[in-house]
Design a protein around this motif. Structure first.
Motif: not given
Length: 337
Positions: A63, A93, A214
C-alpha cells in the motif's frame, strides 16, 4: 511509489514513466579486494560488469507509504547498480491491479520479474504468462508455498509460519498469557500464517483482530477498544513496523499494561525497543530480500545459477530486543534495516 487506480490506459502510462527511470552502479565478485573495487566503482557511478543492460521489474502488493517496501527497494536498487541492471518498481495493494501491472511488464518484454504472492490465486495466471514469455520470475516476501508450483525460480523471504512460531516462543519466554495478533490486510496469506504460527507455539491464548491497515486512526481505535474490553490481554503483536507505534498509542489511551511487539524493523521500532515502549521485533531483513532478488535474477541471466535448488532462500526470522537495538539504529536510519 507507483500506484495504479484506473484501467489499462493508466497502467500503460505508469509503466512508461517507470521504465523511463534507471539506475547505474557497480559489481564484482568474491573477496575483500573485489568488495573494495566494487565500492570504488559504485562511488564513481560506473558498472563493474559488462553484461547487457537488462531491465528487471518488481511488482508488490504494498500500500501507499509502507516503509517496509522502501527498504526492500533500497536493497534492490543497490544490487541493480552493482549488476548494471535497470530496475523499475510498481505496486498496488489490490490483487487484480497488481496482476495487471505484472502483465504490463510482460508486454514491455522486461528481462526479469520479481513479484509478491500475498494473494496467490490472483497472481497464478500472470506468473504463468511470464514463464511462457520466457521471462524468469523470482518471488519475494510472501507466497513461499506457492512459488515453485507457479514456476518461479526461487522464493526469497522468511517462512511466515516459522516466524509466527518464533513469536509464540518469545511470548512464552516473557511469561505472556493472552496475546492479540493484529492483521492489517485481510486476505494476505502471509499474515494469517504469522498469527497461526504464533498460536501454534504460544502456550497462552491468542486472538486475532482484523483492522483496516490503510486507516491508522481505525487501527488505533480498534486496538484501543479491544484492550479496554479485555484487561487480560498482556501482549499485542502487530504484523508490520508502521503499526507498532500506533499500537503503543492505543495501549496508552486504553490504560493497558500490555506489551507491544511487532514483526519487522525500522528506525521507529529500533527506537521503541531501546526506550522500552516495545518488547521485541521479528526482523525478516527486507533489504536482503530486494538485494538478493535482483542479484539472483542477474546470476540466472548471466550464468543460469539458481540458489538453493529452487527451494526458498530464508532471510528471517531474527528476534530483536532492546540489547540489539542500539547496534541496529545506524542501519535503520540509512534505510537498510
Amino acid at each position: 511509489m507507483v500506484r495504479v487506480r484506473r484501467g489499462a490506459r493508466v497502467v500503460s502510462a505508469v509503466l512508461a514513466a517507470v521504465l523511463g527511470a534507471s539506475l547505474a552502479g557497480c559489481s564484482s565478485t568474491g573477496g575483500k579486494r573485489a568488495e573494495d573495487e566494487r565500492a570504488a566503482k559504485a562511488a564513481g557511478g560506473r558498472a563493474a560488469v559488462d553484461t547487457p543492460r537488462w531491465t528487471f521489474a518488481m511488482v508488490t502488493h504494498s500500500g501507499a507509504g509502507d516503509s517496509f517496501w522502501d527498504i526492500v527497494q533500497n536493497g534492490a536498487k543497490q544490487a541493480a547498480a552493482k549488476d548494471n541492471i535497470k530496475f523499475v518498481y510498481a505496486n498496488d495493494e489490490e490483487a487484480a491491479r497488481q496482476s495487471q501491472l505484472v502483465q504490463s511488464y510482460i508486454d514491455a518484454k522486461v528481462d526479469g520479474l520479481i513479484v509478491t504472492l500475498a494473494k496467490p490465486d490472483a497472481m497464478k495466471d500472470v506468473v504463468a504468462k511470464a514463464e511462457k514469455a520466457g521471462i524468469p520470475v523470482i518471488t519475494v516476501n510472501s507466497g513461499s508455498a506457492e512459488s515453485k508450483a507457479f514456476g518461479a525460480l526461487s522464493h526469497i523471504g522468511q517462512d511466515e509460519t516459522v516466524a509466527g512460531e518464533a513469536v509464540g516462543e518469545e511470548l512464552n519466554r516473557r511469561g505472556r498469557k493472552k496475546a492479540l495478533c493484529v492483521l492489517h490486510e485481510q486476505g494476505n496469506v502471509g499474515h494469517e500464517q504469522r498469527c497461526d504460527g504464533a498460536k501454534k507455539s504460544f502456550k497462552g491464548e491468542l486472538q486475532k483482530l482484523y483492522v483496516e491497515g490503510t486507516n491508522m486512526p481505525d487501527v488505533q481505535s480498534s486496538i484501543e477498544s479491544k484492550l479496554q474490553a479485555d484487561s487480560a490481554i498482556d501482549s499485542v503483536v502487530t504484523l508490520g513496523a508502521p503499526f507498532a507505534p500506533t499500537a503503543v498509542k492505543a495501549k496508552e489511551q486504553a490504560g493497558s499494561k500490555a506489551e507491544i511487539d511487532t514483526f519487522d524493523l525500522n528506525a521507529q521500532v529500533a527506537a521503541g525497543l531501546q526506550d522500552g515502549s516495545l518488547g521485541f521485533a521479528v526482523d525478516q531483513q527486507p533489504y536482503l530480500q530486494g538485494y538478493q532478488a535482483v542479484d539472483l535474477l542477474w546470476l540466472y541471466k548471466y550464468n543460469s545459477d539458481v540458489l538453493g535448488g529452487g527451494k526458498p532462500v530464508l532471510t528471517g526470522p531474527q528476534v530483536i530486543t532492546k540489547k540489539d537495538a542500539a547496534a541496529l539504529q545506524e542501519y535503520t536510519k540509512r534505510g537498510t534495516r
